[in-house]
Design a protein around this motif. Sequence first.
Motif, PDB file in Angstrom:
ATOM      1  N   THR A 229       7.973 -11.195  -2.675  1.00 18.55           N
ATOM      2  CA  THR A 229       7.060 -10.881  -1.572  1.00 18.55           C
ATOM      3  C   THR A 229       7.804 -10.794  -0.259  1.00 18.55           C
ATOM      4  N   ILE A 232       9.825  -7.509  -0.229  1.00 19.23           N
ATOM      5  CA  ILE A 232       8.956  -6.326  -0.103  1.00 19.23           C
ATOM      6  C   ILE A 232       8.415  -6.205   1.314  1.00 19.23           C
ATOM      7  N   ALA A 233       8.024  -7.334   1.903  1.00 18.90           N
ATOM      8  CA  ALA A 233       7.505  -7.314   3.276  1.00 18.90           C
ATOM      9  C   ALA A 233       8.569  -6.802   4.243  1.00 18.90           C
ATOM     10  N   SER A 236       9.176  -2.909   3.544  1.00 15.75           N
ATOM     11  CA  SER A 236       8.049  -2.069   3.972  1.00 15.75           C
ATOM     12  C   SER A 236       7.692  -2.296   5.434  1.00 15.75           C
ATOM     13  N   ALA A 238       6.065  -4.713   6.725  1.00 20.32           N
ATOM     14  CA  ALA A 238       4.639  -5.054   6.787  1.00 20.32           C
ATOM     15  C   ALA A 238       4.335  -5.874   8.030  1.00 20.32           C
ATOM     16  N   GLU A 243      -1.472  -5.696   5.634  1.00 19.07           N
ATOM     17  CA  GLU A 243      -0.251  -5.145   5.053  1.00 19.07           C
ATOM     18  C   GLU A 243       0.520  -6.207   4.265  1.00 19.07           C
ATOM     19  N   ASN A 244       0.532  -7.431   4.772  1.00 21.43           N
ATOM     20  CA  ASN A 244       1.233  -8.496   4.056  1.00 21.43           C
ATOM     21  C   ASN A 244       0.482  -8.922   2.800  1.00 21.43           C
ATOM     22  N   SER A 247       1.808  -6.674   0.218  1.00 22.91           N
ATOM     23  CA  SER A 247       3.141  -7.144  -0.195  1.00 22.91           C
ATOM     24  C   SER A 247       3.030  -8.345  -1.126  1.00 22.91           C
ATOM     25  N   GLU A 250       2.040  -7.214  -4.575  1.00 23.75           N
ATOM     26  CA  GLU A 250       3.151  -6.531  -5.238  1.00 23.75           C
ATOM     27  C   GLU A 250       4.241  -7.523  -5.656  1.00 23.75           C
TER      28      GLU A 250
END
Length: 307
Positions: A229, A232-233, A236, A238, A243-244, A247, A250
């Motif tokens: 996480t 990914i954050a 991206s 985020a 948005e987080n 993440s 995902e």
Amino acid sequence: MEKKAETATESENHIAVFQESTIRRVWHNEEWWFSVVDVCGTLTGSVDAGAYWRKLKQRLNAESNQPVTFCHGLKLPAPDGKQRETDCANTEGLFRIIQSIPSPKAEPFKRWLAQVGYERVKEIENPELASDRARELYQAKGYPQAWIEKRLRSISVRGELTDEWKARGVAEGKEYSILTAEIARATFGVTPTEHSQLKGLDVVKTGNNLRDHMTDLELIFTMLGEASTTEIARRSDAFGFVENRTSAKEGGTIAGNARKALEAKTGNKVVSKANYLAAPSAPDLLGDAATAKPGKPKARARVKAPK
């Protein structure tokens, strides 16, 4: 420096132990604040510490002819895992409360409070001491050394994630809890509350950190979900809760897919009923009885994990 000390001891920041009794606490306004209910329960042995404190508070208010002003409502982890407002007092306030509680534990408790405060100051100066203290406490509770190292690593991974959330506009408290639940649900197929219930942590009236009752594999997949996480954050970029949250889902899914692959290969479930709760016949419980050697009683008996 202080931030690192707090990150290194995530679970211990909220829990202290006095003569095997759990005392919840929080670092607030540059000092420790302790749950008054927990202190009352520890010193009196009352089956309903909350009721004892309510009556004591009424008496203190009546004696001084004014409300008890040295207590503040601060959020601490409740038995259900949620953060709930709890009457807390700093060291000075607790000394005043202790004077009103007839207990042979009063003097030892005062000495313990002084020591806890001293340790915190030293940890701020040298954050490595915080990790050392956490390691010693887990060892004193009987946790295996290999598990302790994973647990401390999981605290570091969690700290890195929450630092990222803070920098990316996620509000501490409720939003952190929601994102954590999203990661856990995607990783294990259950929420932290459901996971705690499976381990029987919900039936104990003292605060229990779910991660302190996880098996090695549960800790490993928790770290994978949270580390994924975080990455990914960052990738991206985020920002904000929405948005987080994406993440988090995902990142948890990556860990969840890895868990499912392992379960398919081994035929064993990762999510386990194993815990470290005390049992009537033994000091504590842990994990899988299959690893215990017959004829050699241990301080901790293992509970067989479901397959």
